[in-house]
Scaffold this active site. Structure first.
Site, PDB file in Angstrom:
ATOM      1  N   ARG A  36       0.789  -0.988  -0.140  1.00 49.88           N
ATOM      2  CA  ARG A  36       0.075   0.019  -0.102  1.00 49.88           C
ATOM      3  C   ARG A  36       0.780   1.327   0.095  1.00 49.88           C
ATOM      4  O   ARG A  36       0.607   2.245  -0.599  1.00 49.88           O
ATOM      5  CB  ARG A  36      -0.790  -0.002   1.267  1.00 49.88           C
ATOM      6  N   LEU A  81      -6.612   4.463   3.448  1.00 53.49           N
ATOM      7  CA  LEU A  81      -5.245   4.997   3.264  1.00 53.49           C
ATOM      8  C   LEU A  81      -4.369   4.727   4.517  1.00 53.49           C
ATOM      9  O   LEU A  81      -4.943   4.473   5.375  1.00 53.49           O
ATOM     10  CB  LEU A  81      -5.359   6.580   3.238  1.00 53.49           C
ATOM     11  N   HIS A  93     -18.716  10.828   3.117  1.00 53.38           N
ATOM     12  CA  HIS A  93     -19.196   9.599   3.327  1.00 53.38           C
ATOM     13  C   HIS A  93     -20.890   9.205   3.467  1.00 53.38           C
ATOM     14  O   HIS A  93     -21.200  10.249   4.084  1.00 53.38           O
ATOM     15  CB  HIS A  93     -18.626   9.187   5.009  1.00 53.38           C
ATOM     16  N   GLY A 106      -8.039   6.529  11.729  1.00 56.20           N
ATOM     17  CA  GLY A 106      -9.292   5.762  12.022  1.00 56.20           C
ATOM     18  C   GLY A 106     -10.184   5.967  10.674  1.00 56.20           C
ATOM     19  O   GLY A 106     -10.640   7.281  10.341  1.00 56.20           O
ATOM     20  N   GLU A 108     -25.589  15.112  -1.210  1.00 56.44           N
ATOM     21  CA  GLU A 108     -24.250  14.939  -1.493  1.00 56.44           C
ATOM     22  C   GLU A 108     -23.572  16.171  -2.254  1.00 56.44           C
ATOM     23  O   GLU A 108     -22.439  16.790  -1.744  1.00 56.44           O
ATOM     24  CB  GLU A 108     -23.550  13.510  -1.788  1.00 56.44           C
TER      25      GLU A 108
END
Ligand code: GRF
Length: 194
Positions: free
Chosen positions: A68, A96, A112, A146, A177
Site C-alpha cells: 500500500r 489510506l 461518506h 481511523g 451530497e
C-alpha cells in the site's frame, strides 16, 4: 483571491467530483481544481474531469500488489509535484495508511454516505434501513487515521421512507451530497486559510 490548489481523488463515477468542479467554476470559490486522480484507470470520472479541462492521472493500485505504501508514495509524489494544498476524497475506495494520512492530515477531507458516527465503512444505507432509522444522510469530515472517524465538517439528512431500498435511498441522497460537498469544502478551506 488566492485559491487553494485542490486535488480530487476518485475511484469511479465521480459525481461528487463533478459537483466540486462545478462549484469551483465560480472564481470566488476558495479552491481551484488542479488535479483529478484515480486509483482505477477505467474510472468514468476521469473522462468527465478531462472534458472539463482538468489535468487527470491514474495510478493503478493493482500494480503495487499488497504494498500500500508504494502506491501511496506515487500518489503523494503526484500531489506534491502538482503543488496540491487540499485533497477532497470523492468516492475514493482505498483505505489510506497512517503514513499517507499523517502526510496530509488537516489538509484532506472525505464524503461518506451516512450520518457519522453511525455506519462507518460500507453498506451504509442498508444498515440504516435494517436498524429502522428514521433518517439517513451524508457527512463530510476531515480524514484521520481511523477510517471515517475524523472531525465532522458538515452533514445533510433525508428521511427514510417506507419501502426504501439501499438503492432508492442512495439515489435520493446523491443530490444532497452534491450540495453538501462544495459547502463543506469551502468551510475546510476557511479553516486552512482563514
Ligand atoms: C458517494 O455516495 C460518496 O458518498 C461515497 O461514494 C459515492 C461516490 O459517488 N463515498 P461518486 O463517485 O461521487 O458519484
Amino acid at each position: 483571491m488566492n485559491r487553494l490548489k485542490l486535488a480530487i481523488l476518485i475511484s469511479g463515477r465521480g459525481s461528487n467530483m463533478e459537483a466540486l468542479l462545478k462549484a469551483a467554476e465560480d472564481p470566488a470559490f476558495p479552491a481551484m481544481p488542479k488535479l483529478v486522480l484515480s486509483n482505477r484507470p477505467e474510472a468514468k470520472g476521469l473522462e468527465t474531469a478531462a472534458s472539463a479541462g482538468i489535468p487527470t492521472l491514474a495510478i493503478d493500485h493493482k500494480l503495487y500488489g499488497k504494498d500500500r505504501e508504494a502506491f501511496e508514495r506515487e500518489l503523494d509524489k503526484a500531489l506534491t509535484d502538482a503543488g496540491i494544498e487540499i485533497i477532497a476524497l470523492a468516492g475514493f475506495m482505498r483505505v489510506l495508511t497512517p503514513w499517507f494520512v499523517s502526510r496530509w492530515e488537516g489538509r484532506m477531507i472525505n464524503i461518506h454516505p451516512s450520518l457519522l458516527p453511525k455506519y462507518k465503512g460500507l453498506d451504509t444505507h442498508q444498515r440504516a434501513i435494517d436498524a429502522g432509522d428514521a433518517e439517513a444522510g451524508c457527512t463530510v469530515h476531515w480524514v484521520s487515521a481511523g477510517v471515517d472517524e475524523g472531525e465532522i465538517i458538515a452533514q445533510a439528512a433525508i428521511p427514510i421512507l417506507p419501502g426504501d431500498t439501499a438503492d432508492s435511498l442512495a439515489a435520493r441522497l446523491l443530490p444532497e451530497e452534491h450540495r453538501l460537498y462544495p459547502r463543506a469544502l469551502a468551510i475546510a478551506c476557511a479553516r486552512l486559510r482563514p
